[in-house]
Design a protein around this motif. Structure first.
Motif, PDB file in Angstrom:
ATOM      1  N   VAL B 348       0.443  -0.921   0.033  1.00 51.13           N
ATOM      2  CA  VAL B 348      -0.325  -0.225   0.541  1.00 51.13           C
ATOM      3  C   VAL B 348       0.380   1.108   0.096  1.00 51.13           C
ATOM      4  N   LYS B 349       0.792   2.157  -1.024  1.00 50.36           N
ATOM      5  CA  LYS B 349       1.935   3.387  -1.050  1.00 50.36           C
ATOM      6  C   LYS B 349       0.503   4.640  -0.370  1.00 50.36           C
ATOM      7  N   ILE B 350       1.278   5.246   0.467  1.00 52.23           N
ATOM      8  CA  ILE B 350       0.466   6.316   0.784  1.00 52.23           C
ATOM      9  C   ILE B 350       1.899   7.640   0.107  1.00 52.23           C
ATOM     10  N   HIS B 351       1.029   8.415   0.222  1.00 51.65           N
ATOM     11  CA  HIS B 351       1.348   9.630  -0.233  1.00 51.65           C
ATOM     12  C   HIS B 351       1.015  10.700   1.181  1.00 51.65           C
ATOM     13  N   TYR B 352       2.232  11.116   1.669  1.00 53.95           N
ATOM     14  CA  TYR B 352       1.236  11.640   3.316  1.00 53.95           C
ATOM     15  C   TYR B 352       1.855  13.013   2.852  1.00 53.95           C
ATOM     16  N   ASN B 353       1.467  14.104   3.175  1.00 50.67           N
ATOM     17  CA  ASN B 353       0.760  15.531   3.123  1.00 50.67           C
ATOM     18  C   ASN B 353       0.426  15.966   2.291  1.00 50.67           C
ATOM     19  N   THR B 354      -0.361  15.288   1.904  1.00 46.99           N
ATOM     20  CA  THR B 354      -1.286  16.033   0.404  1.00 46.99           C
ATOM     21  C   THR B 354      -2.654  16.304   0.208  1.00 46.99           C
ATOM     22  N   MET B 355      -2.763  16.729   0.335  1.00 50.09           N
ATOM     23  CA  MET B 355      -4.042  17.286   0.773  1.00 50.09           C
ATOM     24  C   MET B 355      -4.666  17.254  -0.983  1.00 50.09           C
ATOM     25  N   VAL B 356      -5.946  16.351  -1.363  1.00 51.67           N
ATOM     26  CA  VAL B 356      -6.952  16.268  -2.276  1.00 51.67           C
ATOM     27  C   VAL B 356      -7.332  17.718  -2.495  1.00 51.67           C
ATOM     28  N   GLY B 357      -7.390  18.480  -4.203  1.00 55.58           N
ATOM     29  CA  GLY B 357      -8.382  19.911  -3.347  1.00 55.58           C
ATOM     30  C   GLY B 357      -7.829  20.793  -3.501  1.00 55.58           C
ATOM     31  N   LYS B 358      -5.925  20.626  -3.532  1.00 51.67           N
ATOM     32  CA  LYS B 358      -5.265  21.927  -2.484  1.00 51.67           C
ATOM     33  C   LYS B 358      -3.552  21.248  -4.083  1.00 51.67           C
ATOM     34  N   ASP B 359      -3.339  20.214  -3.685  1.00 50.13           N
ATOM     35  CA  ASP B 359      -1.812  19.411  -3.763  1.00 50.13           C
ATOM     36  C   ASP B 359      -2.326  19.010  -5.076  1.00 50.13           C
ATOM     37  N   VAL B 360      -3.997  18.422  -4.749  1.00 49.35           N
ATOM     38  CA  VAL B 360      -4.237  18.014  -6.418  1.00 49.35           C
ATOM     39  C   VAL B 360      -5.086  17.449  -6.065  1.00 49.35           C
ATOM     40  N   THR B 361      -5.957  17.874  -7.709  1.00 41.98           N
ATOM     41  CA  THR B 361      -7.563  17.731  -7.670  1.00 41.98           C
ATOM     42  C   THR B 361      -7.983  16.366  -7.561  1.00 41.98           C
ATOM     43  N   LEU B 362      -8.987  16.560  -7.649  1.00 39.31           N
ATOM     44  CA  LEU B 362      -9.734  15.074  -8.068  1.00 39.31           C
ATOM     45  C   LEU B 362      -9.671  15.003  -8.980  1.00 39.31           C
ATOM     46  N   GLU B 363      -9.710  15.837 -10.543  1.00 37.48           N
ATOM     47  CA  GLU B 363     -10.237  15.145 -11.709  1.00 37.48           C
ATOM     48  C   GLU B 363      -8.998  14.776 -12.291  1.00 37.48           C
ATOM     49  N   GLU B 364      -7.530  14.941 -11.217  1.00 32.59           N
ATOM     50  CA  GLU B 364      -6.135  14.418 -11.586  1.00 32.59           C
ATOM     51  C   GLU B 364      -6.520  12.953 -11.209  1.00 32.59           C
ATOM     52  N   LEU B 365      -6.852  12.986  -9.718  1.00 35.85           N
ATOM     53  CA  LEU B 365      -6.937  11.505  -9.744  1.00 35.85           C
ATOM     54  C   LEU B 365      -7.432  10.559  -9.783  1.00 35.85           C
ATOM     55  N   HIS B 366      -8.248  11.388 -10.771  1.00 37.06           N
ATOM     56  CA  HIS B 366      -9.637  10.353 -11.860  1.00 37.06           C
ATOM     57  C   HIS B 366      -8.694  10.008 -12.539  1.00 37.06           C
ATOM     58  N   GLN B 367      -8.082  10.941 -13.657  1.00 34.71           N
ATOM     59  CA  GLN B 367      -7.752  10.115 -14.538  1.00 34.71           C
ATOM     60  C   GLN B 367      -5.885   9.227 -14.271  1.00 34.71           C
ATOM     61  N   LYS B 368      -5.408   9.173 -13.212  1.00 30.56           N
ATOM     62  CA  LYS B 368      -4.141   8.573 -12.441  1.00 30.56           C
ATOM     63  C   LYS B 368      -4.968   7.353 -12.648  1.00 30.56           C
ATOM     64  N   HIS B 369      -6.432   6.972 -11.993  1.00 33.27           N
ATOM     65  CA  HIS B 369      -6.467   5.974 -11.567  1.00 33.27           C
ATOM     66  C   HIS B 369      -8.083   5.785 -12.315  1.00 33.27           C
ATOM     67  N   GLU B 370      -7.967   4.793 -12.232  1.00 39.14           N
ATOM     68  CA  GLU B 370      -9.289   3.565 -12.721  1.00 39.14           C
ATOM     69  C   GLU B 370     -10.501   4.311 -11.876  1.00 39.14           C
ATOM     70  N   ALA B 371     -10.493   4.171 -10.699  1.00 37.08           N
ATOM     71  CA  ALA B 371     -11.222   4.402  -9.239  1.00 37.08           C
ATOM     72  C   ALA B 371     -10.916   5.127  -8.900  1.00 37.08           C
ATOM     73  N   VAL B 372     -11.769   5.309  -7.725  1.00 41.77           N
ATOM     74  CA  VAL B 372     -11.428   6.710  -6.681  1.00 41.77           C
ATOM     75  C   VAL B 372     -12.322   6.705  -5.824  1.00 41.77           C
ATOM     76  N   PHE B 373     -11.638   6.315  -4.233  1.00 39.95           N
ATOM     77  CA  PHE B 373     -12.809   5.599  -2.661  1.00 39.95           C
ATOM     78  C   PHE B 373     -12.062   7.116  -2.251  1.00 39.95           C
ATOM     79  N   VAL B 374     -13.303   7.966  -1.609  1.00 42.73           N
ATOM     80  CA  VAL B 374     -13.222   8.781  -0.865  1.00 42.73           C
ATOM     81  C   VAL B 374     -13.320   8.553   0.697  1.00 42.73           C
ATOM     82  N   GLY B 375     -12.062   8.251   1.126  1.00 43.47           N
ATOM     83  CA  GLY B 375     -13.047   8.335   3.363  1.00 43.47           C
ATOM     84  C   GLY B 375     -11.796   9.248   4.153  1.00 43.47           C
ATOM     85  N   ILE B 376     -12.782  10.621   3.958  1.00 49.00           N
ATOM     86  CA  ILE B 376     -12.287  11.880   4.188  1.00 49.00           C
ATOM     87  C   ILE B 376     -12.578  12.156   5.920  1.00 49.00           C
ATOM     88  N   GLY B 377     -13.188  11.776   6.076  1.00 45.97           N
ATOM     89  CA  GLY B 377     -14.088  11.361   7.498  1.00 45.97           C
ATOM     90  C   GLY B 377     -14.559  13.266   7.597  1.00 45.97           C
TER      91      GLY B 377
END
Lengths: 367, 597, 195
Positions: B348-377
């Motif tokens: 399992v790879k973890i990118h620490y200190n990476t805020m989605v919406g600031k450091d990277v956007t959800l759209e970018e994640l979708h381009q990179k990955h086939e599926a995205v799971f959100v568990g932000i609490g």
């Protein structure tokens, strides 16, 4: 005229005893030349079944090893487990166990009196004794919830405490039985015909008795004083006063007289137990029976049943189920090898008479 | 006694029995009244019975079947099955009664069973003899039952010791204690129904009872990679419906899980014992936002199935609420590290200190990955809605706990007031005690209404936290420097809810009080921050009462977007988040592989 | 305690002195346990009976140690004079369990040996009458051996009374409702399957 040797088959339908077995007799005239026992009609593979059951699940099985006298089986299995496990039993439970065992002895002797008399044609006795036995069964019903199969003694103590006022009820039955014993004396034990019929019949050689594996009343009927309750006191028998009667002769008569005396002794033991019954716990609880593992080990324990030494050898391998439970009933020796020996020279009419006096119990031979 | 004239005459004395009253059954026939303890036909109280089937298990004759009965439906804590006895097999040993956890099964004084069908021996206690309720004789009470109703007590630090440090309060079971506690389990499995993850509870407990802790660990990791966390802080709904809890203390399922998982002292041992089968890379990739329990769970099982999994975590440490929300005296940092490192070790790879919406956007994640799971609490606290709430000395509990768990200093002074009655409020109070403050909790309703775990409330009281129930805060009072120095509250009385709900607190006019304080900590709830989701995507997903609506495989209205944890369920606990993550694993796998075909 | 076990210790010493290879222990009062080499059981019991006065044979039991490929015979004999019981154990090769008969010592041994032969397949050399005892015309592995499957035998030999087919397994019912999938390694731990 020379008499021809004939073979007759006695049994397997209840040859005058409790349970099915068959005795194949070679006779000339009325005299038995040789006897061969055949068992196998009541084999229920109990020992095998126990290996596939948890320790506690064995209890409904073991009491069925001997129908007229189930309690020594429960006592033995409990005690053999307790010995392997090192489980303590509260004092009160020990007293209650002795109470149950002695009541069971009385019930068995009553049944035996009926069988012994019935097998010589004295049918009044069975009617009396089976009726009187029911008073003891009533006590068992109140104590354990069951009349014949009690499933009452189990590891760590007994299953339920004495119900209120139980002691008085027991004493009442004891008083009654003591009174009735006079009637039994009149009808059976002082009966000249019984004496005539029993004296010198089914004789066990005193010199051979021990080597032949004779135990219980038949052994004491040979004048040898041995009783597990004295030899290896279990529960609280070492705290009770009673005598072990012996008679010389080794015949049916001597065995009957031993049992007659023991009947009185048992009444006395029951009274002592009721009088000295201590308070406190009746049960040292076992863990959840679904997850109850008995540590590895083995033990041999024995109990003096109404018919003699009743032993259990059990082995645990540390799992939920026993590795092996082996029941050694007195009838295993009495009813097969001993019976075959002492039937030689007896009359055909004496076969069930002798079998009764030895306490032959086929379900216990085959298990 | 010999063959003489006396012996010949003796039997004739039997004649004196003539004319005596017989002691046989009376004529006309009278039914025998059985003893109060008689073991006769079965009776089952169908309302009490929970269908655990222990009677059927203990029956050495296999006389008892568990069957469906019309009119009895399964529910939480009840399988809907009821015992049926084959009277042709039953030997009335009553072992079934002795092991019945609820005490619903008993034997009656009845012993006559008559039927016209010679082949019919089947008897459903309670259905066939409703009148048996009045005739119960051989019953199971707690004194005679063979089950163990008392739990092996958990050793804990003394309250006065606890407040001195952040050392773990619960000391854990020793091997002997764990075996003994595990032995209490009857293995019915009713508990698994209430567990959001449906962990294999009876199986791992039985493995512990067998003395095989490693198998227990393997069974736990089968569907929960955060077993150790759950072993310490799970809300354990399983224990609420434990069959044993009907009459006693439920089996300590949580503590047993804790015991088992702690047997693997470090991540290498976990890996060695669990020895997971990791499939070779399948070329697919999944992005996960938030390294909380739901995200970690989804990541773990996806990684095992050969997916490339990358977690984007805004903070410096993984764990989400279990890292930043739960105080360390309940869940030590070492334990979290061990679990995270184990997951990283299987891929399992973890990118620490990476805020989605600031450091990277959800759209970018979708381009990179086939599926995205959100568990932000839920990280954004609700405001407590009092005047001067923004003043210095007024803190939000989640922020406070996060700061403390990040080893930062927070100035709270020596007299703290906590507002709220949930677990977060209790956590904040107990943490404040450890920082040396005198703590008072103000809660609107009664103590029994507090949503916090009972154990937590007791723990707080042991540590000297004052709980002031039926107290409604009115305003924060500040000094000339704008710092909070006191709080004003009013006592309340409970009045019945006209709508039939639970009683509501109503301020008693004039019964107002002021407590001096150095800090006020608000803990009345949190919500999620969805600002990273673009309006376009937001329009395609449904958000109801602050939560994203998902289907049974955690899929949102956008097919590649999955969600779980606090933002998708209303239970707000770790085990529900883990369950979401576990379900999402299957949903994501199905989604990606289906798309491929 | 030492004093109490005096008789037992005397017996233990005598046995050790005569049979050097025997492992002797005293599990409790009135018991002496002896583990013997197979070929010594004959002289050992002869010694106990004739020299030490152990006249009473209480019991012969058999234990199948399937995993160790051994069959254990347990002889329990008692001395009525000092009331001590000796438990003598030997272990036979399970593949070919053979031991000379002990019929001449105690006549009732004949019955025990017949039963052990029938139930465990132990061959008592020189017995002469190893005929059926309890069973009749039994074929296949001796039924008391651990690898004899009682459930399988019962299923093949007997039939179930119809009417109980609707019985449900509790654990399965729960998993069906919840969707839980129990992995293979966990299934062995379901105490529901006691048999």
């Amino acid at each position: 005229m020379r008499e021809k040797e004939t073979t007759i088959y006695l049994g397997p339908q209840h040859p005058g005893i409790t349970g099915n077995m068959m005795v194949k007799l070679k006779v000339t005239g009325d005299t038995i030349v040789s006897a061969e026992t055949h068992v196998g009609y009541l084999h229920r593979a109990f020992e095998k079944l126990m290996e596939a059951r948890t320790w506690l699940q064995c209890f409904p099985i073991v009491c069925r090893i001997c129908v007229p006298e189930p309690d020594p089986n429960e006592e033995n299995l409990s005690r053999v487990i307790e010995e392997i496990e090192g489980r303590e039993v509260p004092e009160r439970a020990k007293y209650i166990r002795v109470l149950v065992l002695e009541l069971s002895r009385l019930a068995t002797y009553l049944l035996w009196m009926g069988g012994q008399s019935g097998s010589m044609g004295l049918y009044t006795m069975p009617q009396w004794t089976v009726g009187d036995r029911d008073y003891i069964l009533d006590l068992f019903e109140q104590l354990t919830g069951g009349r014949v199969y009690h499933m009452y003694i189990w590891p760590g103590g007994v299953r339920r405490d004495l119900p209120e006022g139980f002691g008085d009820k027991v004493l009442k039955v004891m008083d009654y039985l003591e009174k009735r014993l006079k009637d039994y004396d009149d009808l059976l034990f002082n009966n000249a015909l019984f004496y005539k019929r029993a004296k010198g019949v089914g004789v066990i050689d005193k010199a051979k008795a021990q080597e032949w594996g004779v135990v219980g009343a038949p052994l004491r009927g040979c004048g040898i004083k041995h009783d597990v309750r004295i030899d290896e006191p279990y529960e609280v028998y070492d705290k009770l006063n009673f005598i072990v009667p012996t008679y010389e002769g080794g015949d049916v008569w001597a065995r009957a007289m031993v049992r007659r005396q023991e009947f009185e002794q048992s009444i006395s033991i029951v009274r002592q137990v009721i009088e000295n019954m201590p308070g406190g716990d009746f049960y040292n609880k076992i863990p959840n029976p679904l997850n109850w593992r008995v540590p590895p080990g083995d033990a041999y324990v024995k109990t003096e049943s109404a018919r003699g030494e009743f032993g259990y050898y059990a082995v645990s391998d540390g799992s939920l189920k026993p590795r092996r439970v082996h029941a050694r009933g007195p009838a295993y020796v009495h009813g097969v090898s001993l019976l075959e020996r002492i039937l030689q020279g007896a009359n055909i009419a004496d076969v069930s008479f002798i079998m009764n006096s030895l306490g032959t119990c086929p379900p216990e031979i085959e298990r | 006694m010999a063959f003489d004239i006396k012996g010949i005459l003796s039997p004739f004395k039997a004649l004196n029995q003539m004319g005596k009253h017989p002691h046989t059954v009376k004529f006309p026939y009278e039914e025998k009244v059985t003893a109060p303890r008689y073991r006769g036909l079965h009776f089952n109280d169908l309302e009490e019975c929970i269908g655990c089937g222990t009677c059927s298990t203990i029956c050495q004759n296999k006389a008892i079947d568990m069957i469906n009965i019309e009119g009895i439906d399964p529910s939480s804590g009840d399988t809907g099955l009821r015992p049926r006895v084959d009277n042709g097999r039953c030997c009335w040993c009553a072992l079934c009664v002795e092991v019945c956890p609820t005490g619903s099964l008993s034997l009656t004084t009845d012993y006559i069973y008559v039927t016209e069908d010679a082949d019919s021996f089947l008897w459903t206690p309670g259905v066939d003899n409703p009148e048996g309720k009045e005739k119960k004789s051989f019953v199971s009470d707690s004194e005679h039952s063979l089950l163990e109703y008392a739990r092996v007590p958990m050793r804990e630090l003394e309250g006065s010791e606890r407040v001195k440090s952040f050392a773990e309060v619960v000391l854990g079971y020793s091997e002997e204690e764990a075996r003994k506690e595990a032995e209490r389990c009857i293995g019915c499995g009713i508990c698994t129904d209430n567990c959001p993850v449906h962990m294999h509870i009876p199986e791992y407990i039985n493995a512990i009872a067998h003395g095989n802790d490693e198998d227990a660990i393997r069974i736990i990791y089968d569907n929960n990679p955060l077993g150790e966390t759950c072993g310490k802080v799970c809300t354990r709904r399983c224990e609420e419906i434990c069959a044993i809890s009907k009459r006693g203390e439920p089996v300590a399922i949580r503590w047993l899980k804790r015991y088992a998982t702690e047997r693997a002292a470090n991540e290498e041992m976990v890996k060695e014992i669990v020895n997971p089968t990791i499939l070779p890379p399948n070329g697919h990739s999944v992005g996960i936002i938030g390294a909380g329990p739901s995200g970690l769970t989804a990541a773990y099982y996806l990684a095992m199935r050969g997916f490339n999994v990358e977690i984007y975590e805004s903070k410096a440490h993984a764990g989400g609420m279990i890292m930043y929300g739960i105080p360390k005296y309940r869940l030590p940092l070492d334990s979290i590290d061990k679990q995270i490192e184990y997951m990283e070790s299987i891929g399992v790879k973890i990118h620490y200190n990476t805020m989605v919406g600031k450091d990277v956007t959800l759209e970018e994640l979708h381009q990179k990955h086939e599926a995205v799971f959100v568990g932000i609490g839920f990280e954004k606290p609700y405001s407590i809605g009092l005047t001067n709430e923004e003043a210095e000395g007024s803190i939000q509990a989640v922020n406070f706990l996060r700061a403390i768990n990040s080893d930062k200093h927070v100035e709270i002074g020596d007299k703290v007031v906590v507002i709220g009655g949930g677990n977060v409020a209790i956590d904040a109070a107990r943490v404040s005690r450890r920082l040396g403050a005198d703590v008072t909790i103000l809660y609107r309703r009664r103590v029994q209404d507090m949503p916090a775990d009972w154990e937590e409330i007791e723990g707080a009281e042991d540590e000297g936290v004052h709980i002031k129930p039926q107290a409604i805060p009115l305003e924060l009072i500040t000094n000339e420097n704008g710092r909070v120095v006191a709080i004003k509250y009013a006592n309340a009385e409970m009045v019945p809810d006209p709508k039939g709900g639970r009683p509501r607190p109503k301020i008693i006019e004039g019964d107002e009080h002021i407590i001096e304080t150095t800090a006020v900590i608000g803990a009345i709830g949190q919500e999620a921050d969805y600002s990273f989701i673009s309006e376009k995507i937001k329009s395609q997903i449904e958000i109801k009462r602050g939560r994203i609506v998902v289907n049974e495989s955690q899929q949102t209205g956008v097919e590649w977007l999955f969600a779980g944890g606090d933002i998708a369920n209303n239970r707000a606990d770790a085990i529900s988040a883990i369950a979401d993550g576990f379900r999402a694993t299957k949903g994501i796998e199905k989604f990606i592989l289906n798309k491929e075909n | 305690m030492e004093v109490k076990l005096q008789v037992e210790n005397e017996i233990l010493d005598k046995i050790k002195h005569t049979f050097h290879s025997a492992e002797v222990s005293i599990p409790r009062k009135q018991r002496v346990e002896v583990k013997l080499r197979n070929d010594l059981i004959h002289p050992f019991l002869a010694y106990l009976k004739d020299t030490l006065g152990f006249k009473h044979l209480s019991h012969i039991s058999t234990v199948d140690w399937l995993e160790e490929n051994e069959i254990e015979l347990v002889y329990i004999v008692m001395n009525y004079d000092n009331l001590v019981e000796v438990i003598a154990k030997i272990r036979l090769d399970r593949e070919k369990p053979e031991i000379p008969t002990l019929r001449e010592f105690w006549p009732q041994i004949e019955t025990y040996e017949r039963e052990i032969h029938e139930m465990y397949g132990v061959n008592f050399l020189g017995h002469g009458n190893l005929t059926d005892f309890i069973l009749e015309d039994w074929e296949g592995i001796p039924p008391m051996r651990r690898d004899f499957d009682t459930v399988k035998y019962a299923k093949e030999t007997y039939f179930n009374r119809p009417g109980r087919e609707d019985a449900q397994d509790v654990r399965t019912t729960i998993t069906k409702k919840s969707g839980e999938e129990i992995p293979e390694l966990a299934k062995v731990y379901s105490v529901r399957h006691l048999e």
